[in-house]
Write a protein that holds these residues in place. Sequence first.
Motif, PDB file in Angstrom:
ATOM      1  N   THR A   1      32.770 -23.679  -7.251  1.00  0.00           N
ATOM      2  CA  THR A   1      32.209 -22.792  -8.266  1.00  0.00           C
ATOM      3  C   THR A   1      30.687 -22.757  -8.153  1.00  0.00           C
ATOM      4  OG1 THR A   1      32.124 -24.594  -9.880  1.00  0.00           O
ATOM      5  CG2 THR A   1      34.119 -23.251  -9.840  1.00  0.00           C
ATOM      6  N   GLY A   2      30.086 -21.847  -8.883  1.00  0.00           N
ATOM      7  CA  GLY A   2      28.630 -21.773  -8.906  1.00  0.00           C
ATOM      8  C   GLY A   2      28.028 -21.050  -7.727  1.00  0.00           C
ATOM      9  N   ILE A   3      28.823 -20.213  -7.041  1.00  0.00           N
ATOM     10  CA  ILE A   3      28.292 -19.440  -5.905  1.00  0.00           C
ATOM     11  C   ILE A   3      27.695 -18.152  -6.487  1.00  0.00           C
ATOM     12  CG2 ILE A   3      28.807 -18.526  -3.607  1.00  0.00           C
ATOM     13  CD1 ILE A   3      31.391 -20.151  -3.691  1.00  0.00           C
ATOM     14  N   ASP A   4      26.522 -18.295  -7.049  1.00  0.00           N
ATOM     15  CA  ASP A   4      25.922 -17.184  -7.783  1.00  0.00           C
ATOM     16  C   ASP A   4      24.914 -16.443  -6.910  1.00  0.00           C
ATOM     17  OD1 ASP A   4      27.348 -17.946 -10.080  1.00  0.00           O
ATOM     18  OD2 ASP A   4      25.805 -19.442 -10.570  1.00  0.00           O
ATOM     19  N   ALA A   5      25.015 -15.129  -6.936  1.00  0.00           N
ATOM     20  CA  ALA A   5      24.006 -14.311  -6.278  1.00  0.00           C
ATOM     21  C   ALA A   5      22.703 -14.418  -7.058  1.00  0.00           C
ATOM     22  CB  ALA A   5      24.472 -12.857  -6.207  1.00  0.00           C
ATOM     23  N   ALA A   6      21.610 -14.547  -6.348  1.00  0.00           N
ATOM     24  CA  ALA A   6      20.318 -14.786  -6.991  1.00  0.00           C
ATOM     25  C   ALA A   6      19.439 -13.546  -6.919  1.00  0.00           C
ATOM     26  CB  ALA A   6      19.619 -15.970  -6.331  1.00  0.00           C
ATOM     27  N   GLY A   7      18.382 -13.576  -7.720  1.00  0.00           N
ATOM     28  CA  GLY A   7      17.386 -12.515  -7.666  1.00  0.00           C
ATOM     29  C   GLY A   7      17.936 -11.167  -8.088  1.00  0.00           C
ATOM     30  N   VAL A   8      17.597 -10.171  -7.317  1.00  0.00           N
ATOM     31  CA  VAL A   8      18.009  -8.799  -7.621  1.00  0.00           C
ATOM     32  C   VAL A   8      19.521  -8.663  -7.607  1.00  0.00           C
ATOM     33  CG1 VAL A   8      17.845  -6.393  -6.879  1.00  0.00           C
ATOM     34  CG2 VAL A   8      15.846  -7.871  -6.708  1.00  0.00           C
ATOM     35  N   LEU A   9      20.185  -9.390  -6.720  1.00  0.00           N
ATOM     36  CA  LEU A   9      21.630  -9.259  -6.568  1.00  0.00           C
ATOM     37  C   LEU A   9      22.417  -9.900  -7.702  1.00  0.00           C
ATOM     38  CD1 LEU A   9      22.134  -9.821  -2.730  1.00  0.00           C
ATOM     39  CD2 LEU A   9      21.793  -7.686  -3.987  1.00  0.00           C
ATOM     40  N   SER A  10      21.740 -10.590  -8.603  1.00  0.00           N
ATOM     41  CA  SER A  10      22.449 -11.179  -9.743  1.00  0.00           C
ATOM     42  C   SER A  10      22.955 -10.104 -10.701  1.00  0.00           C
ATOM     43  CB  SER A  10      21.533 -12.147 -10.490  1.00  0.00           C
ATOM     44  OG  SER A  10      20.380 -11.472 -10.974  1.00  0.00           O
TER      45      SER A  10
END
Length: 325
Positions: free
Chosen positions: A150-159
């Motif tokens: 878990t926690g595979i989060d897209a960061a920055g603009v892609l969030s």
Amino acid sequence: MPQSQTLQRSMALPMAIGVLVACLAAGSFVLPIRWIFLGSELLIAVLYACSLNLLMGYGGMLSFGHSAYYALGAYASGLLLVRLSWSMETAMIAGPIVATFGALIFGFFIIRGNRGEHSTFLMLTLAFSQLVFAVIYKWYAVTRGDDGITGIDAAGVLSDPRNYFLFALAVVVLCLWLLARIKASPFGITLQAIRDNPQRAEFIGIPIRRYQLAAFVIAGTFAGVAGTLYAFFSGTISPQLADWTASARPFLANTIGGVHSFWGPIFGVITLEVVDSQVGRFTEHSLIAVGLLAILVGVYLPRGIVGMGQDIGAWIRARTAGRTE
């Protein structure tokens, strides 16, 4: 046919695709968020199915273990991000690379172990995919087994889900364009020749196993791209990504849509989604409807939905030409 009409027909499809992509991009700013999530999921499924189409439709290699490379891409990018704290961009690049190496290693043994029989190839691909599934499931210290990552989060603009949809759209369109170029290239044409008559291809000096291995690796790479996109879209991955059931979905999409057509898996993915969503409104057993649809297509539409559309189009053109004469 006049040259102007031929040119118009050749330009019609790229223009239609361009308009469709532009409409999808524009729609991302106004559509409800649930449609954005659905669109991202469908784009990833389309790329996954089209990567398998290179093997099935153009190479004549029936694979029931394509999920291995999808899972390798997803788990490589996810583990590098969560466990080793790599940046999102680096993890996204690493995922397809790991899937490529996995396809190269597995493909080497699968191609060498195949004796030209579809059943043998099918079982070998299934065996290697189950090997990947077993490693992911049992290696709890690294993969957390059935608990997943878990926690595979897209960061920055892609969030932002809308931005991620646009990113997925750009990546999938680029990958489909590359696949189309590969299939239309001398490599793709040679691959079809091997599919149609491997004995004759070998007789004229074509290194069959090299071409098949190359196709296997290319297909695995694009499956890895799809898996990486899915990991950052979902945020959670589990061993089921590598299970044989995960390979059934793109396999059915190719069969239903039309395995020998570039557009077949795209129509197949959309058809499966429509059947799942509509039948799922009335019953939990939507898989029965999918199975019945696959049987009906296999018996009555061996060329799939795209083949049926081509036959209808040819009939209409013939009728129109008869009236104008």
